[in-house]
Design a protein around this motif. Sequence first.
Motif, PDB file in Angstrom:
ATOM      1  N   TRP A   1      30.436  32.782  40.780  1.00 33.41           N
ATOM      2  CA  TRP A   1      31.069  33.897  40.087  1.00 33.41           C
ATOM      3  C   TRP A   1      30.204  35.151  40.210  1.00 33.41           C
ATOM      4  CZ3 TRP A   1      35.912  33.799  38.331  1.00 33.41           C
ATOM      5  CH2 TRP A   1      36.497  32.590  38.007  1.00 33.41           C
ATOM      6  N   ARG A   2      30.873  36.295  40.427  1.00 34.97           N
ATOM      7  CA  ARG A   2      30.181  37.557  40.514  1.00 34.97           C
ATOM      8  C   ARG A   2      30.902  38.606  39.665  1.00 34.97           C
ATOM      9  NH1 ARG A   2      27.018  34.538  41.787  1.00 34.97           N
ATOM     10  NH2 ARG A   2      25.770  34.377  43.699  1.00 34.97           N
TER      11      ARG A   2
ATOM     12  N   LEU B   1      31.400  30.020  34.879  1.00 29.55           N
ATOM     13  CA  LEU B   1      31.562  31.434  34.529  1.00 29.55           C
ATOM     14  C   LEU B   1      30.744  31.777  33.287  1.00 29.55           C
ATOM     15  CD1 LEU B   1      32.793  34.199  34.843  1.00 29.55           C
ATOM     16  CD2 LEU B   1      34.910  33.345  33.791  1.00 29.55           C
ATOM     17  N   ARG B   2      30.775  30.905  32.290  1.00 27.24           N
ATOM     18  CA  ARG B   2      29.977  31.134  31.089  1.00 27.24           C
ATOM     19  C   ARG B   2      28.483  31.188  31.432  1.00 27.24           C
ATOM     20  NH1 ARG B   2      32.203  30.296  25.997  1.00 27.24           N
ATOM     21  NH2 ARG B   2      34.438  29.816  26.003  1.00 27.24           N
ATOM     22  N   ASP B   3      28.055  30.297  32.316  1.00 27.13           N
ATOM     23  CA  ASP B   3      26.651  30.298  32.724  1.00 27.13           C
ATOM     24  C   ASP B   3      26.275  31.612  33.404  1.00 27.13           C
ATOM     25  OD1 ASP B   3      26.421  27.744  31.739  1.00 27.13           O
ATOM     26  OD2 ASP B   3      26.603  26.763  33.701  1.00 27.13           O
ATOM     27  N   THR B   4      27.221  32.165  34.184  1.00 27.65           N
ATOM     28  CA  THR B   4      26.963  33.435  34.868  1.00 27.65           C
ATOM     29  C   THR B   4      26.783  34.568  33.870  1.00 27.65           C
ATOM     30  OG1 THR B   4      28.246  32.700  36.790  1.00 27.65           O
ATOM     31  CG2 THR B   4      27.884  35.071  36.563  1.00 27.65           C
ATOM     32  N   VAL B   5      27.659  34.614  32.867  1.00 29.14           N
ATOM     33  CA  VAL B   5      27.553  35.661  31.848  1.00 29.14           C
ATOM     34  C   VAL B   5      26.235  35.529  31.084  1.00 29.14           C
ATOM     35  CG1 VAL B   5      28.610  36.634  29.777  1.00 29.14           C
ATOM     36  CG2 VAL B   5      30.052  35.794  31.630  1.00 29.14           C
ATOM     37  N   GLU B   6      25.886  34.316  30.719  1.00 27.02           N
ATOM     38  CA  GLU B   6      24.631  34.107  30.001  1.00 27.02           C
ATOM     39  C   GLU B   6      23.433  34.491  30.860  1.00 27.02           C
ATOM     40  OE1 GLU B   6      24.779  30.062  28.797  1.00 27.02           O
ATOM     41  OE2 GLU B   6      26.328  30.396  27.263  1.00 27.02           O
TER      42      GLU B   6
ATOM     43  N   GLY C   1      25.037  38.901  23.382  1.00 29.13           N
ATOM     44  CA  GLY C   1      25.662  38.154  24.471  1.00 29.13           C
ATOM     45  C   GLY C   1      26.603  37.072  24.009  1.00 29.13           C
ATOM     46  N   VAL C   2      27.265  37.308  22.885  1.00 27.41           N
ATOM     47  CA  VAL C   2      28.206  36.313  22.370  1.00 27.41           C
ATOM     48  C   VAL C   2      29.494  36.367  23.179  1.00 27.41           C
ATOM     49  CG1 VAL C   2      29.546  35.573  20.373  1.00 27.41           C
ATOM     50  CG2 VAL C   2      27.233  36.472  20.062  1.00 27.41           C
ATOM     51  N   ILE C   3      29.889  35.244  23.712  1.00 27.18           N
ATOM     52  CA  ILE C   3      31.130  35.172  24.491  1.00 27.18           C
ATOM     53  C   ILE C   3      32.281  34.908  23.528  1.00 27.18           C
ATOM     54  CG2 ILE C   3      32.383  33.920  26.276  1.00 27.18           C
ATOM     55  CD1 ILE C   3      29.713  33.305  27.593  1.00 27.18           C
TER      56      ILE C   3
END
Length: 232
Positions: A163-164, A71-76, A125-127
């Motif tokens: 993830w979408r 999921l983190r990879d998707t956001v990045e 783009g800070v999670i």
Amino acid sequence: MGIRLDWESDSASAGKSAYVATEDPALKRKRAAARAKFLLVFTGTAIVFGVLALVVTWRLNEANAYIESLLRDTVEAEFAALRIGDWNAFGSIQRSASEEWLAEQRALFDDVQIEKTKGTVQLDGVIRSVEVDGTRGRVLVDWTRDGVAITQAWFYWRYDDGWRHVPSDLTFWGEPAELRGTLVTIAHRTVDAALAQTMGVRIESWISSTCGPILECGDLPHVTLEIGPTST
């Protein structure tokens, strides 16, 4: 008439032999061996189940960590697509049955590209946090627009192909909570905890500065405000 008392002392039976029952040593050893065997089997079984529980827990934690990392990879990847202006990459992560929401995401992409040329957006783009609940996920991301740092909740669904990004899930906004101050109470959900903290401090500061020694507002009623999720 005389009374005769007959006393029997221990000395009278001192000469008699006493019989003390004793357990058969073989039976005693057999029972001790059975007890030791039971304890050994019980301890061994408990250790086996304990190890199995630890392995299962470790595997579940490992699987959850892997799912969260995806999921983190998707956001990045989304922020990377915004930075380089790749709509195909950004659009492939968006998914919904609502054409209106997909159009909004396209408008967001286009607006960000325009703001990039003006220098009014910083795609940090800070999670801030990640929450996974089965096949759905919620990510709080930080970025800067017009010089103002903002935090947004982005929602995701885990499909067979990964993830979408999906429309906001109002049922996945966190647990109800309250932040109670001296003058103000902010009712909110856990997603909006940071916003509630900021609002509470600022509003109490405004009230204190406005109704200070100059205006003397008197006894003000305690104010309760509510921050609620929206579908946008």
